[in-house]
Motif scaffolding. Structure first.
Motif, PDB file in Angstrom:
ATOM      1  N   PRO A   3       0.794  -1.232   0.000  1.00  0.00           N
ATOM      2  CA  PRO A   3       0.000   0.000   0.000  1.00  0.00           C
ATOM      3  C   PRO A   3       0.821   1.274   0.000  1.00  0.00           C
ATOM      4  O   PRO A   3       0.310   2.338  -0.374  1.00  0.00           O
ATOM      5  CB  PRO A   3      -0.822  -0.115   1.291  1.00  0.00           C
ATOM      6  N   ASP A   4       2.114   1.200   0.396  1.00  0.00           N
ATOM      7  CA  ASP A   4       2.876   2.424   0.639  1.00  0.00           C
ATOM      8  C   ASP A   4       3.949   2.736  -0.395  1.00  0.00           C
ATOM      9  O   ASP A   4       4.438   3.852  -0.453  1.00  0.00           O
ATOM     10  CB  ASP A   4       3.539   2.348   2.022  1.00  0.00           C
ATOM     11  N   ARG A   5       4.342   1.765  -1.198  1.00  0.00           N
ATOM     12  CA  ARG A   5       5.422   2.029  -2.150  1.00  0.00           C
ATOM     13  C   ARG A   5       5.378   0.996  -3.274  1.00  0.00           C
ATOM     14  O   ARG A   5       4.799  -0.085  -3.125  1.00  0.00           O
ATOM     15  CB  ARG A   5       6.785   1.966  -1.449  1.00  0.00           C
ATOM     16  N   PRO A   6       6.012   1.310  -4.399  1.00  0.00           N
ATOM     17  CA  PRO A   6       6.090   0.330  -5.486  1.00  0.00           C
ATOM     18  C   PRO A   6       7.006  -0.838  -5.113  1.00  0.00           C
ATOM     19  O   PRO A   6       7.894  -0.702  -4.266  1.00  0.00           O
ATOM     20  CB  PRO A   6       6.687   1.139  -6.645  1.00  0.00           C
ATOM     21  N   PHE A   7       6.808  -1.955  -5.762  1.00  0.00           N
ATOM     22  CA  PHE A   7       7.715  -3.087  -5.607  1.00  0.00           C
ATOM     23  C   PHE A   7       9.015  -2.811  -6.369  1.00  0.00           C
ATOM     24  O   PHE A   7       9.010  -2.136  -7.401  1.00  0.00           O
ATOM     25  CB  PHE A   7       7.087  -4.365  -6.172  1.00  0.00           C
TER      26      PHE A   7
END
Length: 423
Positions: free
Chosen positions: A274-278
């Motif tokens: 939810p907080d950052r791209p992979f």
């Protein structure tokens, strides 16, 4: 164990069946968004709940999902032309919009209004997290789309995959809810042995608690360690066929067991952050097929490790206590597949099984599904279908002190605006 009648009720999901009606009250994954390709791409075949369908992304980018047979003479719309405002059957040129309305009958008289009275069977769709979701139930009962945390995330923060699994859908659900199998089926030996790492060998046998919540049930397993403290695994089961896998990292994973027919299922897996791209490191193991996502044939979605090649089991690796694992099969999902597909055939006969205390979550899920099907037969709709906000939740896996309750630990791992954040 289940009676023969209840096992039949649980496992049959085709049109007109009680459990099929339950599935048709919910939004369910239908296919990957990548399967319908770019706007104007060729139609694709879709099998879902015993129905033969055709999906297409029209030139405006929206996805249509229609019954495969043309209402005229039942030629398959798979061969159709994907045109600006609908799909045109190649047999006689009848054209249908995404809502199923017949738009053109070029061979009929110009002054005929017949087309206004002809519709193809059409189902609403919604795209979220790389998956095309569909609602196959009565239009007047169509629920709001579930408020999954991943539904509005941008590209790069989710990953979706699909596999063909050759067994009834509920055999997969039972495996997802079975916490006891983790320390056996998924056990590795040597430096990666998870049992000593978590001191599971010294821990007491787990105790199990079941709690109902707005979208299904919570399967709660507690292990107490001799030195103090507890290890918890809390697995939400979401109606009608989705499970949130307990995880300890920054990502979250949902699996879905969607019947293709009664003896085969589509296994969807969505992982999101939810907080950052992979980044590349996040996906290293997944790209190697060693977690809940598996490598599949891109055309058939059959896993590379499958029952035709005995899942590439390595018996020497299975017996090695220094560099092996409990099954001799690499990959968490790859280890699940053989025991679920080879569980007394494509539809397991649950009337002859012998359940233990570790099966409480499985029993609870069966009861919920059967209760829902029987209630719907009497006219009572499943309330979970209308509880969109109840789907915005996380699972939990981790340790806690003697004083911490599972409610505290679970609430601390929820989306801030989710229903369990103040559990």
């Amino acid at each position: 164990m289940l009676s023969v009648a209840d096992n039949e009720l649980l496992t049959r999901t085709g049109p007109g069946t009680p459990m099929g009606d339950v599935f048709r009250r919910f939004w369910i994954p239908a296919l990957l968004a990548s399967e319908v390709g770019d706007p104007g791409s060729a139609p694709v075949r879709v099998s879902l709940l015993g129905e033969k369908l055709v999906a297409f992304r029209s030139p405006d980018g929206e996805v249509g999902l229609l019954e495969a047979r043309c209402p005229h003479r039942h030629a398959s719309l798979f061969w159709g032309r994907n045109e600006e405002d609908g799909i045109r059957c190649v047999y006689h040129g009848w054209k249908f919009g995404r809502d199923g309305q017949c738009l053109e009958m070029p061979a009929e008289p110009e002054d005929s209004s017949y087309r206004e009275r002809v519709r193809a069977v059409a189902y609403p769709t919604r795209e979220a997290a790389g998956v095309i979701w569909a609602y196959l139930g009565p239009e007047e009962l169509k629920p709001e789309f579930p408020d999954f945390e991943f539904k509005d995330l941008p590209e790069g923060q989710f990953h979706a995959s699909k596999r063909l699994q050759r067994c009834n859908y509920f055999q997969n659900i039972e495996g997802e809810l079975d916490t006891a199998h983790v320390q056996f089926l998924h056990r590795t030996f040597g430096e990666h042995d998870f049992a000593p790492q978590h001191n599971f060998d010294a821990a007491e046998n787990p105790t199990y608690t079941i709690e109902e919540h707005g979208s299904g049930i919570l399967a709660i397993a507690q292990r107490h360690f001799p030195e103090g403290g507890n290890y918890w695994r809390i697995t939400p089961f979401l109606m009608p066929a989705m499970t949130l896998v307990p995880s300890t990292g920054s990502h979250h994973t949902m699996t879905a067991a969607i019947p293709l027919d009664d003896e085969n299922m589509w296994g969807f897996t969505i992982t999101w952050q939810p907080d950052r791209p992979f980044d590349d490191e996040d996906w290293k193991r997944d790209l190697e097929g060693l977690t809940l996502h598996v490598n599949v044939d891109p055309e058939t979605f059959i896993p590379e490790r499958n029952r035709d090649n005995n899942f590439l089991i390595d018996r020497k690796k299975q017996m090695s206590l220094t560099d092996g694992n409990f099954t001799g099969i690499d990959g968490i999902r790859n280890q699940d597949l053989p025991v679920q597909e080879d569980q007394d055939g494509a539809i397991c006969d649950r009337s002859t099984e012998h359940l233990g205390t570790t099966d409480r979550a499985i029993v609870a899920a069966r009861r919920l599904m059967l209760r829902s099907a029987k209630a719907l037969q009497k006219g009572t709709e499943p309330p979970q279908a209308q509880a969109a906000g109840a789907y915005r939740i996380h699972s939990f896996a981790g340790a806690g002190t003697e004083e911490q309750t599972w409610q505290e630990l679970l609430a601390g791992n929820q989306p801030a605006d989710g229903p369990l954040a103040t559990f």
